[in-house]
Design an enzyme around this catalytic site. Structure first.
Site, PDB file in Angstrom:
ATOM      1  N   ASP A   9       0.826  -1.220   0.000  1.00  0.00           N
ATOM      2  CA  ASP A   9       0.000   0.000   0.000  1.00  0.00           C
ATOM      3  C   ASP A   9       0.855   1.264   0.000  1.00  0.00           C
ATOM      4  O   ASP A   9       1.966   1.271   0.547  1.00  0.00           O
ATOM      5  CB  ASP A   9      -0.916  -0.022   1.240  1.00  0.00           C
ATOM      6  N   ASN A  56     -11.063  -2.664  -4.952  1.00  0.00           N
ATOM      7  CA  ASN A  56     -10.269  -1.758  -5.789  1.00  0.00           C
ATOM      8  C   ASN A  56     -10.908  -1.476  -7.160  1.00  0.00           C
ATOM      9  O   ASN A  56     -10.511  -0.545  -7.862  1.00  0.00           O
ATOM     10  CB  ASN A  56      -8.835  -2.273  -5.962  1.00  0.00           C
TER      11      ASN A  56
HETATM   12  C1  IPE Z   1      -5.489  -2.544   0.229  1.00  0.00           C
HETATM   13  O1  IPE Z   1      -5.162  -1.228  -0.009  1.00  0.00           O
HETATM   14  C2  IPE Z   1      -5.435  -3.339  -1.038  1.00  0.00           C
HETATM   15  C3  IPE Z   1      -4.130  -3.496  -1.628  1.00  0.00           C
HETATM   16  C4  IPE Z   1      -3.010  -3.001  -1.200  1.00  0.00           C
HETATM   17  C5  IPE Z   1      -4.094  -4.302  -2.801  1.00  0.00           C
HETATM   18  P1  IPE Z   1      -6.259  -0.098  -0.234  1.00  0.00           P
HETATM   19  O2  IPE Z   1      -5.541   1.154  -0.492  1.00  0.00           O
HETATM   20  O3  IPE Z   1      -7.238  -0.543  -1.267  1.00  0.00           O
HETATM   21  O4  IPE Z   1      -7.003  -0.080   1.177  1.00  0.00           O
HETATM   22  P2  IPE Z   1      -7.877   1.026   1.866  1.00  0.00           P
HETATM   23  O5  IPE Z   1      -8.897   1.486   0.845  1.00  0.00           O
HETATM   24  O6  IPE Z   1      -6.952   2.149   2.259  1.00  0.00           O
HETATM   25  O7  IPE Z   1      -8.480   0.369   3.055  1.00  0.00           O
HETATM   26  C1  IPE Z   2      -1.679   0.187  -3.276  1.00  0.00           C
HETATM   27  O1  IPE Z   2      -1.436   1.548  -3.329  1.00  0.00           O
HETATM   28  C2  IPE Z   2      -2.025  -0.402  -4.615  1.00  0.00           C
HETATM   29  C3  IPE Z   2      -3.411  -0.902  -4.687  1.00  0.00           C
HETATM   30  C4  IPE Z   2      -4.296  -0.805  -3.765  1.00  0.00           C
HETATM   31  C5  IPE Z   2      -3.793  -1.558  -5.920  1.00  0.00           C
HETATM   32  P1  IPE Z   2      -2.605   2.609  -3.320  1.00  0.00           P
HETATM   33  O2  IPE Z   2      -2.989   2.900  -4.738  1.00  0.00           O
HETATM   34  O3  IPE Z   2      -3.717   2.183  -2.451  1.00  0.00           O
HETATM   35  O4  IPE Z   2      -1.874   3.850  -2.712  1.00  0.00           O
HETATM   36  P2  IPE Z   2      -2.475   4.936  -1.739  1.00  0.00           P
HETATM   37  O5  IPE Z   2      -3.015   4.214  -0.557  1.00  0.00           O
HETATM   38  O6  IPE Z   2      -3.560   5.628  -2.512  1.00  0.00           O
HETATM   39  O7  IPE Z   2      -1.345   5.821  -1.411  1.00  0.00           O
HETATM   40 MG    MG Z   3      -4.102   2.499  -0.479  1.00  0.00          MG
END
Ligand code: IPE
Ligand code: IPE
Ligand code: MG
Length: 241
Positions: free
Chosen positions: A18, A66
């Site tokens: 993340d 997602n």
């Molecule tokens: C969790 O991250 C899913 C992945 C890293 C694949 P998210 O960015 O989707 O989670 P939330 O929305 O902050 O809970």
């Molecule tokens: C994790 O990074 C990747 C996925 C969830 C697919 P994020 O895209 O959630 O990154 P932040 O949380 O917005 O910084």
């Molecule tokens: Mg995220």
């Protein structure tokens, strides 16, 4: 590279990748650039973790939630996944030699058909490997995983293939995407968020957690060493004394 030696290693390490979006934002880049960097870090950390001897590895790459992201971001993520699969197929001989079994955790039916075909192919080709088990969670949600397990169990009871009293935690476990693998001993979440976000809901009952403010694209071998050094000191009691 000299690898550090730990007195205990997690048998199964799971990582929530993340913080890609915030990493890109900090640099004035599009979010997709964060994902691109994140996918490079995934390759590096995956290889390193395998080399230091962690046998089961799970990386959370895309959740069932997602899909709620803008279409261009979802497409960018699917394209990166497609490149990863292409590479895995290109390097199939190398992976087979290293004994890496690749598995995809999640609802494959929700993934674009072209990708699904490649996922099935890679899983089938590596199914006899047993040195390192590398899981990638794609279109994965812990609640969805438990729901599909309950549906299949109920169907088996209905068809008289299973008795009610045969439903145990172990049986439920065997219906999950991680069937036959140990539960995660350590779950790492970078990026400062203190939640699981629907990751390994059933399997995380006794997992140790390690959180860090580091954003996933900045995560290094040293960050992992820090988490493992911390894990080494944990006293896991499993309800005992
Ligand atoms: C969790 O991250 C899913 C992945 C890293 C694949 P998210 O960015 O989707 O989670 P939330 O929305 O902050 O809970
Ligand atoms: C994790 O990074 C990747 C996925 C969830 C697919 P994020 O895209 O959630 O990154 P932040 O949380 O917005 O910084
Ligand atoms: Mg995220």
């Amino acid at each position: 590279m000299d690898y550090p030696v730990f007195s205990v290693l997690p048998r199964h390490l799971a990582i929530i990748m993340d913080g890609n979006g915030r990493w890109a934002k900090q640099r004035g880049l599009p979010r997709s650039e964060g994902h691109k960097k994140g996918s490079e870090v995934f390759r590096k950390i995956g290889e390193y973790a395998g080399n230091i001897g962690i046998r089961h590895l799970t990386f959370y790459a895309f959740s069932t939630e997602n899909w709620n992201r803008p279409e261009n971001e979802v497409n960018a993520l699917m394209n990166l996944f497609d490149s990863f699969l292409g590479e895995a197929i290109e390097r199939l001989d190398e992976n087979l030699e290293k004994g890496i079994r690749l598995r995809f955790l999640g609802d494959k039916n929700g993934v674009p058909a072209e990708l699904r075909a490649l996922m099935d192919y890679v899983e089938e080709q590596t199914k006899d490997c047993d040195k390192t088990f590398l899981n990638i969670a794609i279109n994965y949600g812990g609640q969805q995983e438990i729901t599909q397990a309950v549906q299949r169990i109920a169907q088996n009871v209905k068809d008289n293939n299973l008795k009610l009293e045969e439903i145990t935690p172990e049986l439920i476990s065997s219906y999950l995407y991680t069937a036959e693998q140990p539960d995660p001993d350590l779950i790492i979440r970078p990026s400062g968020e203190l939640r699981l976000s629907n990751f390994l809901t059933f399997q995380s009952a006794y997992s140790e957690f390690w959180f860090s403010d580091v954003l996933w694209p900045d995560f290094t071998e040293e960050t992992l060493n820090e988490a493992l050094a911390d894990f080494e000191k944990r006293n896991r009691r499993f309800g005992g004394i």
